[in-house]
Design a protein around this motif. Structure first.
Motif, PDB file in Angstrom:
ATOM      1  N   ARG A  23      -2.345   4.100  -5.871  1.00  0.00           N
ATOM      2  CA  ARG A  23      -2.476   4.108  -7.323  1.00  0.00           C
ATOM      3  C   ARG A  23      -1.144   4.108  -8.040  1.00  0.00           C
ATOM      4  NH1 ARG A  23      -5.480   8.756  -4.875  1.00  0.00           N
ATOM      5  NH2 ARG A  23      -7.337   7.661  -4.181  1.00  0.00           N
ATOM      6  N   SER A  52       6.905   7.701  -7.870  1.00  0.00           N
ATOM      7  CA  SER A  52       6.714   8.124  -9.263  1.00  0.00           C
ATOM      8  C   SER A  52       8.011   7.908 -10.031  1.00  0.00           C
ATOM      9  CB  SER A  52       6.320   9.601  -9.320  1.00  0.00           C
ATOM     10  OG  SER A  52       7.373  10.404  -8.861  1.00  0.00           O
ATOM     11  N   HIS A  53       7.845   7.546 -11.333  1.00  0.00           N
ATOM     12  CA  HIS A  53       9.017   7.402 -12.213  1.00  0.00           C
ATOM     13  C   HIS A  53      10.097   6.509 -11.626  1.00  0.00           C
ATOM     14  CE1 HIS A  53       7.584  11.542 -13.678  1.00  0.00           C
ATOM     15  NE2 HIS A  53       7.077  10.612 -14.424  1.00  0.00           N
ATOM     16  N   PRO A  55      11.553   3.888 -12.848  1.00  0.00           N
ATOM     17  CA  PRO A  55      12.683   3.486 -13.696  1.00  0.00           C
ATOM     18  C   PRO A  55      13.675   4.606 -14.031  1.00  0.00           C
ATOM     19  CG  PRO A  55      10.563   2.885 -14.692  1.00  0.00           C
ATOM     20  CD  PRO A  55      10.285   3.857 -13.607  1.00  0.00           C
ATOM     21  N   LEU A  56      13.435   5.833 -13.573  1.00  0.00           N
ATOM     22  CA  LEU A  56      14.372   6.892 -13.936  1.00  0.00           C
ATOM     23  C   LEU A  56      15.540   6.940 -12.966  1.00  0.00           C
ATOM     24  CD1 LEU A  56      12.039   9.769 -15.146  1.00  0.00           C
ATOM     25  CD2 LEU A  56      13.338   8.120 -16.476  1.00  0.00           C
ATOM     26  N   ALA A  57      16.737   7.191 -13.513  1.00  0.00           N
ATOM     27  CA  ALA A  57      17.977   7.012 -12.751  1.00  0.00           C
ATOM     28  C   ALA A  57      18.365   8.068 -11.732  1.00  0.00           C
ATOM     29  CB  ALA A  57      19.134   6.785 -13.715  1.00  0.00           C
ATOM     30  N   PRO A  58      18.316   9.368 -12.079  1.00  0.00           N
ATOM     31  CA  PRO A  58      19.000  10.323 -11.192  1.00  0.00           C
ATOM     32  C   PRO A  58      18.503  10.304  -9.743  1.00  0.00           C
ATOM     33  CG  PRO A  58      17.786  11.470 -12.937  1.00  0.00           C
ATOM     34  CD  PRO A  58      17.736  10.033 -13.254  1.00  0.00           C
ATOM     35  N   ILE A  59      17.192  10.301  -9.542  1.00  0.00           N
ATOM     36  CA  ILE A  59      16.693  10.375  -8.169  1.00  0.00           C
ATOM     37  C   ILE A  59      16.978   9.077  -7.425  1.00  0.00           C
ATOM     38  CG2 ILE A  59      14.686  10.843  -6.733  1.00  0.00           C
ATOM     39  CD1 ILE A  59      15.706  13.205  -8.434  1.00  0.00           C
ATOM     40  N   GLN A  61      19.552   7.110  -7.905  1.00  0.00           N
ATOM     41  CA  GLN A  61      20.970   7.129  -7.547  1.00  0.00           C
ATOM     42  C   GLN A  61      21.201   8.044  -6.354  1.00  0.00           C
ATOM     43  OE1 GLN A  61      23.418   8.235 -10.862  1.00  0.00           O
ATOM     44  NE2 GLN A  61      23.037   6.331 -11.939  1.00  0.00           N
ATOM     45  N   LEU A  62      20.542   9.190  -6.399  1.00  0.00           N
ATOM     46  CA  LEU A  62      20.675  10.150  -5.302  1.00  0.00           C
ATOM     47  C   LEU A  62      20.212   9.531  -3.991  1.00  0.00           C
ATOM     48  CD1 LEU A  62      21.033  13.111  -4.355  1.00  0.00           C
ATOM     49  CD2 LEU A  62      18.624  13.423  -4.837  1.00  0.00           C
ATOM     50  N   PRO A  95      12.020  -4.828 -14.524  1.00  0.00           N
ATOM     51  CA  PRO A  95      13.456  -4.722 -14.834  1.00  0.00           C
ATOM     52  C   PRO A  95      14.200  -3.763 -13.923  1.00  0.00           C
ATOM     53  CG  PRO A  95      12.196  -4.696 -16.855  1.00  0.00           C
ATOM     54  CD  PRO A  95      11.188  -4.702 -15.741  1.00  0.00           C
ATOM     55  N   CYS A  96      13.553  -2.635 -13.558  1.00  0.00           N
ATOM     56  CA  CYS A  96      14.304  -1.700 -12.695  1.00  0.00           C
ATOM     57  C   CYS A  96      14.464  -2.272 -11.294  1.00  0.00           C
ATOM     58  CB  CYS A  96      13.663  -0.316 -12.683  1.00  0.00           C
ATOM     59  SG  CYS A  96      12.252  -0.130 -11.610  1.00  0.00           S
ATOM     60  N   ASP A 176      10.575  10.803  -2.355  1.00  0.00           N
ATOM     61  CA  ASP A 176       9.875  11.682  -3.294  1.00  0.00           C
ATOM     62  C   ASP A 176       9.237  12.861  -2.554  1.00  0.00           C
ATOM     63  OD1 ASP A 176       8.464   9.779  -6.083  1.00  0.00           O
ATOM     64  OD2 ASP A 176      10.001  11.349  -5.992  1.00  0.00           O
ATOM     65  N   LEU A 179      11.723  15.359  -1.471  1.00  0.00           N
ATOM     66  CA  LEU A 179      12.152  16.277  -2.525  1.00  0.00           C
ATOM     67  C   LEU A 179      11.104  17.354  -2.790  1.00  0.00           C
ATOM     68  CD1 LEU A 179      13.860  13.850  -5.025  1.00  0.00           C
ATOM     69  CD2 LEU A 179      14.940  15.514  -3.547  1.00  0.00           C
ATOM     70  N   ASP A 180       9.836  17.031  -2.521  1.00  0.00           N
ATOM     71  CA  ASP A 180       8.798  18.049  -2.692  1.00  0.00           C
ATOM     72  C   ASP A 180       8.842  19.067  -1.565  1.00  0.00           C
ATOM     73  OD1 ASP A 180       6.400  15.626  -3.939  1.00  0.00           O
ATOM     74  OD2 ASP A 180       7.809  16.932  -5.004  1.00  0.00           O
TER      75      ASP A 180
ATOM     76  N   ILE B 166       8.102   5.331 -20.198  1.00  0.00           N
ATOM     77  CA  ILE B 166       9.106   5.235 -19.128  1.00  0.00           C
ATOM     78  C   ILE B 166       9.012   3.880 -18.443  1.00  0.00           C
ATOM     79  CG2 ILE B 166       9.754   6.115 -16.834  1.00  0.00           C
ATOM     80  CD1 ILE B 166       9.107   8.920 -17.850  1.00  0.00           C
ATOM     81  N   HIS B 169      10.686   1.301 -20.232  1.00  0.00           N
ATOM     82  CA  HIS B 169      12.110   1.600 -20.405  1.00  0.00           C
ATOM     83  C   HIS B 169      12.433   2.057 -21.830  1.00  0.00           C
ATOM     84  CE1 HIS B 169      13.068  -0.181 -16.449  1.00  0.00           C
ATOM     85  NE2 HIS B 169      12.031  -0.925 -16.739  1.00  0.00           N
ATOM     86  N   TYR B 171      13.128   4.990 -23.315  1.00  0.00           N
ATOM     87  CA  TYR B 171      13.384   6.368 -22.924  1.00  0.00           C
ATOM     88  C   TYR B 171      13.373   7.326 -24.105  1.00  0.00           C
ATOM     89  CZ  TYR B 171      14.700   3.917 -18.677  1.00  0.00           C
ATOM     90  OH  TYR B 171      14.692   3.099 -17.582  1.00  0.00           O
ATOM     91  N   TYR B 200      19.164  11.817 -18.631  1.00  0.00           N
ATOM     92  CA  TYR B 200      20.186  11.315 -17.710  1.00  0.00           C
ATOM     93  C   TYR B 200      20.161   9.797 -17.687  1.00  0.00           C
ATOM     94  CZ  TYR B 200      22.698  10.876 -13.220  1.00  0.00           C
ATOM     95  OH  TYR B 200      23.579  10.549 -12.223  1.00  0.00           O
ATOM     96  N   THR B 201      18.921   9.251 -17.649  1.00  0.00           N
ATOM     97  CA  THR B 201      18.780   7.789 -17.593  1.00  0.00           C
ATOM     98  C   THR B 201      19.281   7.139 -18.876  1.00  0.00           C
ATOM     99  OG1 THR B 201      16.800   8.163 -16.267  1.00  0.00           O
ATOM    100  CG2 THR B 201      17.174   5.942 -17.040  1.00  0.00           C
ATOM    101  N   MET B 226      13.759  20.952  -6.424  1.00  0.00           N
ATOM    102  CA  MET B 226      14.848  20.192  -5.820  1.00  0.00           C
ATOM    103  C   MET B 226      15.356  19.095  -6.732  1.00  0.00           C
ATOM    104  SD  MET B 226      15.564  21.658  -3.134  1.00  0.00           S
ATOM    105  CE  MET B 226      16.889  20.539  -2.810  1.00  0.00           C
ATOM    106  N   ARG B 227      14.428  18.454  -7.473  1.00  0.00           N
ATOM    107  CA  ARG B 227      14.873  17.367  -8.348  1.00  0.00           C
ATOM    108  C   ARG B 227      15.835  17.891  -9.399  1.00  0.00           C
ATOM    109  NH1 ARG B 227       9.762  16.090  -7.054  1.00  0.00           N
ATOM    110  NH2 ARG B 227       9.456  14.032  -6.138  1.00  0.00           N
ATOM    111  N   MET B 234      24.128  15.770  -9.526  1.00  0.00           N
ATOM    112  CA  MET B 234      24.533  14.408  -9.878  1.00  0.00           C
ATOM    113  C   MET B 234      25.243  14.395 -11.220  1.00  0.00           C
ATOM    114  SD  MET B 234      23.114  12.330  -7.517  1.00  0.00           S
ATOM    115  CE  MET B 234      23.170  10.782  -8.345  1.00  0.00           C
TER     116      MET B 234
END
Lengths: 206, 262
Positions: A23, A52-53, A55-59, A61-62, A95-96, A176, A179-180, B166, B169, B171, B200-201, B226-227, B234
């Motif tokens: 899903r 999940s998510h 398009p979000l950057a931090p995870i 990039q990590l 786009p992502c 993901d 991280l859980d 999201i 995009h 944000y 952050y994004t 953890m996130r 980061m």
């Protein structure tokens, strides 16, 4: 343009990743353990990243950083990116997806962008439900089907179906899930062994 | 083929209680619900009393999730027999049509409910789900915004809207939705952490500063997130020399929690 070969292990893990989260949109990275051989790319492994998510950057990039480090320790390199959209009727790169693929192609000349085609993933599918893109003139364009190789496709498909039926997708750990529960192994060594076991009667050198 | 009762050595009461727990926790473990529910319905229906109706509903929705139209239809027919004029059952009938991708017919069912009862939130949300399933994100966003003007307190809707933004995009608007959620749920570490990720994004000095604050807040609320921890790490690595001490602080925090891979 260059040929791309997709190994059994890489395909089965991507497939199980899609099946574990039917899903959600899922994505991951494609790795190669061999050096570049004149334009041909051999994808030997895949690392499932997010469900999940996206398009979000931090995870993201990590994850890219951690996979990069792991690759340099294990003589592999990141050669591509895969994604499966939640919406079954839409298999075009988001786009992502394009952004991440662009970043990968900065480091790897023949980087590959792979999208799963949800509409072709029915139980009786005969052809690989994937669409590949390559970078030509700074744009991602569809790759000629004849330059994409899946050796022993019938065996690979049989292994993927068998593992799905026995519920093995529950063994798959993506970034993901890691991280859980940080003790889970996103390199999926257990799953890799299981795939190798199933593949070995067919071909020793998968 | 072994029954669930035999495989897990449980009684029918255990199965019924498990289904209730999954209902209360709003779990979407559809394959399990179908396995347990199907057996309960086919072999122990008479013992369930009035519980059977809510179980039919639960199993039907799970069956739609697993493409088990046969089971879904059986459950739906039982419910239609018992509750012939119910809006709740009509919505289930619409959901079945959605699962079969007969969106126009499903839409008609929901429109009929809304004509009778314009405040029926379930039918409105199903109409928005149809737009989402068809990939019409812009329309879905517009409809959901209209919905939220009327039903401002619907947290599920705010969260859905933040997800839609999201994926588009957008944000800034996603952050706005998460702000609404954080206002009404100040102790929810997940919203703080998601807000941090969105900031952050977005990038830029101010947003990164906000991200840091919200990752820290998420960790205050739940020090095992953890996130949030990685987000802080980061973010600390981004930018000027004065942040070197933040990096060190995070490393020390990681060590003290002894979180390692092996």
């Amino acid at each position: 343009m260059g040929e791309v070969e997709l190994s059994c292990r890489a395909y089965v893990k991507m497939y199980l990743h899609c099946c574990l989260f039917p899903r959600c949109s899922v994505n991951g990275l494609l790795l190669s353990s061999s050096g570049s051989t004149g334009g041909a790319v051999c994808v030997t492994d895949s690392v499932p990243l997010l469900h999940s998510h996206l398009p979000l950057a931090p995870i993201t990039q990590l994850a890219l950083t951690q996979v990069d480090v792991w690759c340099s320790q294990t003589q592999q390199r990141i050669v591509g990116y895969y994604q499966a959209n939640a919406c079954v009727s839409d298999s075009s790169p988001t786009p992502c997806a394009l952004k991440i693929a662009d970043k990968i192609s900065e480091q790897c000349e023949n980087a590959v962008l792979l999208m799963f085609d949800g509409s072709k993933m029915a139980p009786d599918y005969r052809v690989p439900p994937i669409v590949m893109y390559e970078r030509r003139d700074s744009k991602w364009t569809l790759k000629d089907k004849h330059t994409i190789m899946l050796r022993q496709w019938e065996e690979t498909r049989a292994i993927a179906t068998q593992m799905l039926e026995s519920g093995d997708q529950a063994l798959l750990v993506d970034f993901d899930s890691h991280l859980d529960d940080i003790t889970k192994d996103w390199t999926n060594q257990k799953l890799n062994s299981k795939i190798a076991e199933l593949a070995s009667p067919a071909n020793g050198s998968m | 083929m072994a029954s669930v009762a035999d495989m897990y050595d449980v009684t029918w009461e255990d199965m019924r209680d498990k289904l209730r727990k999954w209902r209360e926790d709003n779990c979407r473990n559809s394959e399990q619900i179908v396995d347990v529910g199907e057996e309960l319905i086919s072999e122990h229906a008479s013992k369930l009393g009035d519980d059977i109706w809510i179980i039919y509903e639960q199993v039907m929705i799970a069956a739609l999730d697993c493409s088990r139209d046969d089971l879904a239809l059986t459950c739906l027919q039982e419910l239609e027999k018992q509750f012939s004029d119910s809006h709740r059952v009509k919505r289930l009938s619409g959901m079945r049509l959605e699962a079969l991708e007969r969106y126009d017919e499903a839409g008609k069912d929901y429109d009929a409910i809304l004509q009778d009862d314009p405040t029926n939130t379930a039918a409105r949300k199903r109409k928005i789900s149809i737009l989402k399933a068809q990939g019409k994100s812009t329309e879905a966003i517009r409809e959901l915004n209209e919905y939220l003007e009327q039903f401002v307190g619907d947290q599920e809707a705010w969260h859905e809207l933040s997800e839609l933004y999201i994926n588009e995009h957008d944000y800034g608007k996603a952050a706005f939705c998460l702000e609404e959620l954080m206002m009404t749920n100040p102790h929810n570490h997940l919203y703080c952490e998601q807000y941090g990720e969105v900031k952050y994004t977005q990038g830029g000095l101010e947003n990164l500063e906000l991200a840091r604050k919200y990752f820290a807040q998420a960790l205050r609320l739940n020090n095992r997130n953890m996130r949030a921890l990685f987000g802080l790490y980061m973010q600390a690595g981004h930018g000027a020399k004065e942040n070197k001490c933040s990096v060190k602080a995070v490393e020390e925090m990681l060590e003290s929690m002894q979180i390692t891979m092996s």
